[in-house]
Each structure stands twice: as structure tokens, then as C-alpha cells.
Design an enzyme around this catalytic site. Structure first.
Site, PDB file in Angstrom:
ATOM      1  N   GLN A 101      51.367  52.223  61.884  1.00  0.00           N
ATOM      2  CA  GLN A 101      50.974  51.652  60.822  1.00  0.00           C
ATOM      3  C   GLN A 101      49.900  50.615  61.258  1.00  0.00           C
ATOM      4  O   GLN A 101      50.055  49.884  61.826  1.00  0.00           O
ATOM      5  CB  GLN A 101      51.976  50.849  59.833  1.00  0.00           C
ATOM      6  CG  GLN A 101      51.485  50.474  58.531  1.00  0.00           C
ATOM      7  CD  GLN A 101      52.067  49.886  57.604  1.00  0.00           C
ATOM      8  OE1 GLN A 101      52.566  48.532  58.165  1.00  0.00           O
ATOM      9  NE2 GLN A 101      52.393  50.231  56.289  1.00  0.00           N
ATOM     10  N   TYR A 187      47.424  43.004  51.503  1.00  0.00           N
ATOM     11  CA  TYR A 187      46.694  42.719  52.838  1.00  0.00           C
ATOM     12  C   TYR A 187      45.433  43.411  52.529  1.00  0.00           C
ATOM     13  O   TYR A 187      44.617  43.682  51.503  1.00  0.00           O
ATOM     14  CB  TYR A 187      47.335  43.489  53.936  1.00  0.00           C
ATOM     15  CG  TYR A 187      48.822  42.803  54.172  1.00  0.00           C
ATOM     16  CD1 TYR A 187      48.895  41.299  54.544  1.00  0.00           C
ATOM     17  CD2 TYR A 187      49.842  43.485  53.885  1.00  0.00           C
ATOM     18  CE1 TYR A 187      49.969  40.685  54.803  1.00  0.00           C
ATOM     19  CE2 TYR A 187      51.116  42.634  54.117  1.00  0.00           C
ATOM     20  CZ  TYR A 187      51.127  41.632  54.583  1.00  0.00           C
ATOM     21  OH  TYR A 187      52.220  40.861  54.789  1.00  0.00           O
ATOM     22  N   ARG A 235      49.696  54.061  52.651  1.00  0.00           N
ATOM     23  CA  ARG A 235      50.613  53.248  51.977  1.00  0.00           C
ATOM     24  C   ARG A 235      50.020  52.359  51.035  1.00  0.00           C
ATOM     25  O   ARG A 235      48.905  51.847  51.381  1.00  0.00           O
ATOM     26  CB  ARG A 235      51.504  52.333  52.763  1.00  0.00           C
ATOM     27  CG  ARG A 235      52.628  52.044  52.096  1.00  0.00           C
ATOM     28  CD  ARG A 235      53.826  51.052  53.191  1.00  0.00           C
ATOM     29  NE  ARG A 235      55.079  51.281  52.727  1.00  0.00           N
ATOM     30  CZ  ARG A 235      56.177  50.268  52.644  1.00  0.00           C
ATOM     31  NH1 ARG A 235      55.557  49.274  52.892  1.00  0.00           N
ATOM     32  NH2 ARG A 235      57.366  50.659  52.186  1.00  0.00           N
ATOM     33  N   GLY A 325      63.982  50.623  54.358  1.00  0.00           N
ATOM     34  CA  GLY A 325      63.527  49.425  55.177  1.00  0.00           C
ATOM     35  C   GLY A 325      64.590  48.620  55.713  1.00  0.00           C
ATOM     36  O   GLY A 325      65.180  48.892  56.773  1.00  0.00           O
ATOM     37  N   ARG A 326      65.099  47.724  54.712  1.00  0.00           N
ATOM     38  CA  ARG A 326      66.229  46.737  55.182  1.00  0.00           C
ATOM     39  C   ARG A 326      67.577  47.635  55.723  1.00  0.00           C
ATOM     40  O   ARG A 326      68.099  47.262  56.712  1.00  0.00           O
ATOM     41  CB  ARG A 326      66.435  45.837  53.916  1.00  0.00           C
ATOM     42  CG  ARG A 326      65.505  44.795  54.007  1.00  0.00           C
ATOM     43  CD  ARG A 326      65.197  43.744  52.979  1.00  0.00           C
ATOM     44  NE  ARG A 326      64.722  44.822  51.855  1.00  0.00           N
ATOM     45  CZ  ARG A 326      64.169  44.110  50.501  1.00  0.00           C
ATOM     46  NH1 ARG A 326      64.233  42.881  50.381  1.00  0.00           N
ATOM     47  NH2 ARG A 326      63.607  45.044  49.831  1.00  0.00           N
TER      48      ARG A 326
HETATM   49  C1  PHB Z   1      55.662  40.483  56.142  1.00  0.00           C
HETATM   50  O1  PHB Z   1      55.308  40.507  57.421  1.00  0.00           O
HETATM   51  O2  PHB Z   1      56.190  40.010  55.555  1.00  0.00           O
HETATM   52  C2  PHB Z   1      54.994  41.816  55.484  1.00  0.00           C
HETATM   53  C3  PHB Z   1      54.398  42.748  56.462  1.00  0.00           C
HETATM   54  C4  PHB Z   1      53.821  44.115  56.104  1.00  0.00           C
HETATM   55  C5  PHB Z   1      54.177  44.318  54.752  1.00  0.00           C
HETATM   56  C6  PHB Z   1      54.945  43.374  53.937  1.00  0.00           C
HETATM   57  C7  PHB Z   1      55.372  42.142  54.251  1.00  0.00           C
HETATM   58  O3  PHB Z   1      53.424  45.271  54.293  1.00  0.00           O
END
Ligand code: PHB
Length: 367
Positions: A101, A187, A235, A325-326
Site C-alpha cells: 500500500q 491522507y 483504496r 482489518g481488526r
Molecule cells: C492510522 O495509522 O491510524 C491509519 C493509517 C492509515 C489509514 C487509516 C488509519 O488508512
């Protein structure tokens, strides 16, 4: 044995996946210091998760200016490239596939994280209502509000595009199977897309076409660098407000973007639900349906799903793959657990960021 549609194989661009369970990109702040270098511990962590149809790496800064949190790994130095090569080798040896990524945080940063302590860059000099994570000179570390960014000069935008292309070359040198352009979650690229963070008056701001321009230039540069659009994903987080972005018309913005992406023949578009950090977002499901209808390629959906709700989304045809994810943090064997219908381990929020083995490589697999 479950007959979950998550277990069906799928062709994704130029690679075949044995199942539709994707490991989502996850910031863990565990690279080797100094130098933000991936090392053996990271290789062990990713190899444990090679059961995923596809692993998407944690967000990886493409250049020193792209960093917004202490100890996140980069892909701009020779040492980092060689560290990542060991990671991809471990994943491949364990039977997996892995995309890199590509991350530039833009204004979600602080002088303490920037080369020569300068201010971070963004589309406009508008400070995000958000936090980043810094380490002080004395070694102490903490969350801090993000700094006021400096607006990129028009002449500097091509340097940013070039950094994405160089990072793509570096990722291929490190034997990644492909790359994902991170245009989500507030971002840099999302800051250009969203109207409240982009008030530029040059060709990269203002109109819809102008706000989307940088993302398309980056995607095209990354495709050119790989020589194969089937190894490139992107993404996005339509309607998302994480990191202080807020677009006035996400349906229009992201419909335009996906229409433009239709002609690029990417491996996939990866949509992160806006409620992945909580909250309610009225109308997201209808927006997702609209994007699904107009986009011709593969779609990954991420954000707070279970084996059951993920399977339902695939059955309803709303997405082709589900990213977890989690759950993948807490369950190294998540795809195998979904296959047999096993229970999932709980995550320990205290060990998400920073540190070493604890809460990283020591979550148990099934008996
Ligand atoms: C984070 O570091 O909290 C983080 C990084 C990338 C993302 C979302 C959260 O896309």
C-alpha cells in the site's frame, strides 16, 4: 465446513486468489529503528496471515515527507526495500500473495516527523482536525494535533507523482505482487479529492475534474511503473470524515473517479466504509450501490464486517471480496476460521500500535 462465498476463488487482475478473504492494510508502527525498516518480526506477522486470499500491506510511506506516525515503515531506502523483500519472501513461502500500500499522509503529519523539521505539505494551507503520533528527541512519544500544512506549489505536484512511481518500482524490486494506491481516509490523495481540504485555484483544485486530477495522474504513473494495470488497486473512502476530510458531494466526486477508473482496467477498487471508526453515515449503502453499478471491475469492501455480514454482501452482489482489518490482527488464521465456521479471538486494543511480539505475532491459531 462452511459453504461461505468468501471461500470461492477469484481472478483479481493478473493474479488468482484462492479465496475472497482479504487482509486489510493495518498500521502497526512496528518497523525497526532507526530508518523505519521492515524486519524479521514483520515477516513473521505477515507470513502467519498468508491464508488470506490477498494480504494488503500496512500503509507504507513512499518518501520521507509521506510519514505521519512514528515507526511506520517506508519503501524509499535501499534498506527498506531489502527488508520488504524478506517479508514478501516469507509470505510467498507460506503460500500467500501480497500487495504494497503506497502512502503519503500529506497534512496528517508534524515537523517532528518531517525531514529537516519542516511543515508537512497538503493541497491547501488548511489544518486538519486530526492527530498524528510523534517521537520527541528525548525518545518520549505521544499523540499530537497535526500541524498547519504548506500548500504544494503547482510545480511540486509532479514530484509527488514521481515519488509514487519510484515507490512502485521499489515495491516490485521487493517482490510484491502488486500495489494499492492509498486514496482513502483523509491522507494526501483524499485531501485533494475532498472539497473541504482542497481550495486550490490551479488545475488540481476547484472543479470536480481538477480535484480528481492528482489521483488519476498517480494511478496512471503507477500503472506505467508496473507495466501491468492488473497489479494495481486503489483504496477510497467515499463519505469518510476520518482525519478531518469532508466532501460536499461524495456521490458526484466518487462517481466521477470510478467512471474514469473504468478505462484503466485495474486489479480492483477497495472501498473503506466511512463507519469503520464508528458513527452513522446516512445514505452510504445507497452510495455504495450506485458506485457498484457504475464501476465495471472488481470491488473489495472493508470495515467492521463479520463472516456472516461479509458473506451476505457477496451474495447480494455488492462486492466481490471482503477485507478484514481488526479481525486479522487478532486471528492470524482468519480465512481458515471462516472456512470451518470457528469462533474468532478478541482483539487487545492496548497492543495495536508500537511494541514488538505482544499483540502482534502471539495471537493463537485454532487448536
Ligand atoms: C492510522 O495509522 O491510524 C491509519 C493509517 C492509515 C489509514 C487509516 C488509519 O488508512
Amino acid at each position: 465446513m462452511s459453504r461461505s462465498p468468501l471461500m470461492l476463488p477469484i481472478r483479481l487482475g493478473s493474479i488468482d486468489l484462492p479465496n475472497r478473504v482479504i487482509m486489510a492494510p493495518l498500521t502497526r508502527q512496528r518497523s525497526k529503528q532507526p530508518g523505519n525498516v521492515p524486519y524479521e518480526l514483520n515477516a513473521t506477522y505477515y507470513a502467519q496471515r498468508a491464508n488470506a486470499g490477498l494480504i494488503i500491506s500496512e500503509a507504507v510511506q513512499i518518501c520521507p515527507e509521506g510519514q505521519g506516525y512514528a515507526w511506520t515503515p517506508g519503501i524509499h531506502s535501499a534498506e527498506q526495500i531489502s527488508g520488504w523483500k524478506n517479508v514478501t519472501e516469507a509470505v510467498h513461502d507460506a503460500g500467500g500473495r501480497m500487495f504494497l500500500q503506497l502512502w503519503h499522509v500529506g497534512r496528517i503529519s508534524h515537523p517532528l516527523l518531517q525531514p529537516n523539521g519542516v511543515d508537512p505539505v497538503g493541497p491547501s494551507a488548511i489544518q486538519a482536525k486530526a492527530e498524528c503520533y510523534v517521537q520527541e528527541a528525548d525518545g518520549s512519544h505521544h499523540k499530537t494535533p497535526t500541524a498547519m500544512p504548506r500548500a504544494l506549489e503547482t510545480s511540486e505536484v509532479s514530484d509527488v507523482v514521481a515519488a509514487y512511481a519510484q515507490a512502485t518500482h521499489n515495491g516490485l524490486d521487493a517482490d510484491f505482487d502488486g500495489v494499492e494506491v492509498h486514496a482513502a481516509n483523509g491522507y494526501l490523495l483524499d485531501q485533494f479529492l475532498c472539497s473541504n481540504s482542497n481550495q486550490r485555484t490551479d488545475e488540481y483544485g476547484g472543479s470536480l475534474e481538477n480535484r480528481v486530477r492528482l489521483v488519476l495522474e498517480v494511478v496512471d504513473a503507477v500503472i506505467a511503473a508496473t507495466g501491468d494495470s492488473g497489479r494495481v488497486g486503489i483504496r477510497i473512502s467515499p463519505m469518510g470524515t476520518f482525519n478531518g476530510v469532508d466532501d460536499a458531494n461524495p456521490r458526484e466526486t466518487f462517481s466521477h473517479l470510478l467512471r474514469e477508473l473504468n478505462s484503466r482496467d485495474l486489479a480492483y477498487v477497495h472501498v473503506n466504509r466511512p463507519d469503520w471508526v464508528g458513527g452513522t453515515f446516512e445514505g452510504f449503502d445507497s452510495l455504495l450501490q450506485a458506485l457498484r453499478d457504475l464501476y465495471d471491475g472488481r470491488l473489495i469492501l472493508a470495515g467492521g464486517m463479520t463472516a456472516e455480514s461479509g458473506a451476505e454482501i457477496l451474495e447480494d452482489g455488492l462486492a466481490d471480496m471482503i477485507a478484514f482489518g481488526r479481525p486479522y490482527i487478532a486471528n492470524p488464521d482468519l480465512a481458515l476460521r471462516i472456512k470451518v465456521g470457528a469462533k474468532w479471538n478478541e482483539i487487545n486494543p492496548a497492543t495495536l500500535y508500537g511494541g514488538a511480539e505482544e499483540g502482534y505475532t502471539d495471537y493463537p491459531t485454532m487448536k
